[in-house]
Design a protein around this motif. Structure first.
Motif, PDB file in Angstrom:
ATOM      1  N   THR A 109       0.810  -1.217   0.000  1.00 19.02           N
ATOM      2  CA  THR A 109       0.000   0.000   0.000  1.00 19.02           C
ATOM      3  C   THR A 109       0.843   1.267   0.000  1.00 19.02           C
ATOM      4  O   THR A 109       0.542   2.216  -0.726  1.00 19.02           O
ATOM      5  N   GLN A 112       2.337   1.892  -3.338  1.00 21.52           N
ATOM      6  CA  GLN A 112       1.236   2.095  -4.276  1.00 21.52           C
ATOM      7  C   GLN A 112       0.693   3.513  -4.212  1.00 21.52           C
ATOM      8  O   GLN A 112       0.488   4.169  -5.249  1.00 21.52           O
ATOM      9  N   LEU A 113       0.471   4.035  -3.013  1.00 20.76           N
ATOM     10  CA  LEU A 113      -0.077   5.385  -2.866  1.00 20.76           C
ATOM     11  C   LEU A 113       0.935   6.440  -3.295  1.00 20.76           C
ATOM     12  O   LEU A 113       0.569   7.455  -3.898  1.00 20.76           O
ATOM     13  N   MET A 115       3.373   6.048  -5.557  1.00 19.42           N
ATOM     14  CA  MET A 115       3.449   6.009  -7.021  1.00 19.42           C
ATOM     15  C   MET A 115       2.195   6.587  -7.654  1.00 19.42           C
ATOM     16  O   MET A 115       2.275   7.281  -8.685  1.00 19.42           O
ATOM     17  N   ALA A 116       1.036   6.325  -7.082  1.00 16.99           N
ATOM     18  CA  ALA A 116      -0.207   6.868  -7.632  1.00 16.99           C
ATOM     19  C   ALA A 116      -0.213   8.389  -7.557  1.00 16.99           C
ATOM     20  O   ALA A 116      -0.648   9.069  -8.499  1.00 16.99           O
ATOM     21  N   ASP A 193       0.249  -3.850  -6.593  1.00 21.99           N
ATOM     22  CA  ASP A 193       0.634  -2.513  -7.052  1.00 21.99           C
ATOM     23  C   ASP A 193       0.413  -2.357  -8.550  1.00 21.99           C
ATOM     24  O   ASP A 193      -0.051  -1.308  -9.014  1.00 21.99           O
ATOM     25  N   TRP A 194       0.767  -3.369  -9.313  1.00 22.18           N
ATOM     26  CA  TRP A 194       0.590  -3.286 -10.769  1.00 22.18           C
ATOM     27  C   TRP A 194      -0.876  -3.124 -11.138  1.00 22.18           C
ATOM     28  O   TRP A 194      -1.208  -2.409 -12.089  1.00 22.18           O
ATOM     29  N   TRP A 196      -3.518  -1.941  -9.066  1.00 24.43           N
ATOM     30  CA  TRP A 196      -4.344  -0.913  -8.438  1.00 24.43           C
ATOM     31  C   TRP A 196      -3.706   0.469  -8.400  1.00 24.43           C
ATOM     32  O   TRP A 196      -4.379   1.425  -8.002  1.00 24.43           O
ATOM     33  N   THR A 197      -2.451   0.602  -8.790  1.00 26.07           N
ATOM     34  CA  THR A 197      -1.830   1.929  -8.775  1.00 26.07           C
ATOM     35  C   THR A 197      -2.531   2.882  -9.736  1.00 26.07           C
ATOM     36  O   THR A 197      -2.789   4.047  -9.408  1.00 26.07           O
ATOM     37  N   ASN A 200      -5.935   4.269  -8.331  1.00 28.83           N
ATOM     38  CA  ASN A 200      -5.759   5.356  -7.368  1.00 28.83           C
ATOM     39  C   ASN A 200      -5.238   6.620  -8.037  1.00 28.83           C
ATOM     40  O   ASN A 200      -5.598   7.736  -7.635  1.00 28.83           O
ATOM     41  N   ALA A 201      -4.391   6.458  -9.059  1.00 25.22           N
ATOM     42  CA  ALA A 201      -3.857   7.631  -9.758  1.00 25.22           C
ATOM     43  C   ALA A 201      -4.971   8.395 -10.474  1.00 25.22           C
ATOM     44  O   ALA A 201      -4.970   9.636 -10.479  1.00 25.22           O
ATOM     45  N   SER A 249      -7.917   1.640   0.195  1.00 24.08           N
ATOM     46  CA  SER A 249      -6.740   0.775   0.121  1.00 24.08           C
ATOM     47  C   SER A 249      -6.580  -0.067   1.383  1.00 24.08           C
ATOM     48  O   SER A 249      -6.151  -1.224   1.318  1.00 24.08           O
TER      49      SER A 249
END
Length: 326
Positions: A109, A112-113, A115-116, A193-194, A196-197, A200-201, A249
């Motif tokens: 998470t 992921q956040l 990167m988003a 991450d692949w 759901w990023t 969120n973006a 998330s």
């Protein structure tokens, strides 16, 4: 002799008099209109609450009732009180699943956040092919989770996996990604991450586009660099959206199920030979539908619900401080 002639008084206009019945009808009409204004919104939102009661509150209450019993899937039902919860607290397998769930959640998470947020900020700039890139980051979301798991399982294969091949170029020996907790957590986290990023973006990008451009223009006139504008204007203005993204998330990360099941290959819900990547959701399914102990599985589901509430409160305590609000 004088003659006085008085002018006739002007005739009063006569017309239909308003009866008390008309006034009553008018009052009744106003009352009906007020009732419509008050009742119509509740009527329009009532389907959601009816469906939530049917598919949300009732299953919650029923699961709580089942958790208080020795409830086999096709057997007797004996009331136990809180014995299932007492046994669950002392169950090492359950706490192993909790550790795995929290570990994968943290590893997946936080990057992921970050990167988003950076990806949304990049897509908010004026670049060529901006629409193409915005649509492209949503492609992983529409990909089947089964296909994602199959591809990533091949990427993390021991003998012919691309990840081990790249690591071998730097002198790193081949890693059995499924055999250890830390390696399995990393592999599953990259899957999450692949997928759901980009989702969120896009949400953060939509929020960025509502920020007034005047703020950036004023900051530029004051000599603020783009990096400073990002941290001093963009991030604080995104606080409500960031809170929403963090909440979603957190719920998704702590109820993780599909990715580790598909990563296992043989869906026994064990999460590896020693349960090294078994999540709480997998533990619940295993207890309920493989060991047929619905009461114990229901107690674990309520413990997961409590874990999600704790996670949301912790994340909210950090997220609400963005922008200087304590």
């Amino acid at each position: 002799m004088t003659l006085n002639v008085d002018a006739p008084a002007p005739a009063r206009k006569t017309g239909p008099r308003r009866s008390s019945g008309n006034r009553g009808a008018k009052r009744g009409g106003n009352g009906l209109a007020r009732f419509d204004l008050r009742a119509t919104p509740y009527f329009l939102v009532s389907p959601y609450f009816l469906l939530f009661t049917l598919f949300g509150l009732f299953p919650l209450g029923y699961t709580l009732w089942v958790s208080l019993h020795d409830w086999e899937l096709a057997g007797d039902k004996t009331f136990l009180g809180l014995d299932n919860y007492t046994e669950l607290i002392a169950d090492e397998a359950f706490w192993n699943a909790v550790v795995n769930t929290v570990g994968i959640f943290v590893i997946a998470t936080i990057p992921q956040l970050v990167m988003a947020l950076l990806l949304a900020n990049a897509l908010n700039k004026r670049i060529r092919g901006r629409l193409f890139f915005r649509l492209g980051i949503l492609l992983p979301l529409v990909t089947s989770v089964v296909a994602v798991a199959v591809v990533f399982t091949q990427l993390y294969g021991r003998d012919y996996g691309m990840v081990n091949w790249v690591l071998s170029l730097f002198g790193v020996e081949a890693i059995e990604w499924q055999n250890q907790s830390w390696s399995a957590w990393i592999a599953i986290a990259t899957m999450i991450d692949w997928r759901w990023t980009g989702y969120n973006a896009i949400i953060l990008l939509a929020a960025m586009q509502t920020i007034p451009k005047d703020l950036y223009e004023a900051a530029s006139l004051d000599g603020a660099s783009p990096r400073r504008q990002f941290w001093q204007i963009t991030v604080p203005m995104l606080r409500p959206t960031l809170i929403f993204v963090v909440f979603v998330s957190t719920i998704g990360g702590l109820t993780l199920f599909a990715e580790p099941v598909m990563f296992e290959g043989n869906p026994t819900m064990a999460g590896g030979a020693t349960g090294q990547y078994q999540t709480v959701a997998m533990f619940i399914v295993k207890e309920g539908f493989r060991d047929f102990d619905m009461g114990y599985a229901s107690a674990a589901a309520w413990m997961l619900f409590a874990l999600i509430l704790i996670g949301i409160l912790i994340n909210y305590s950090f997220t609400r401080r963005i922008g200087g609000n304590k």
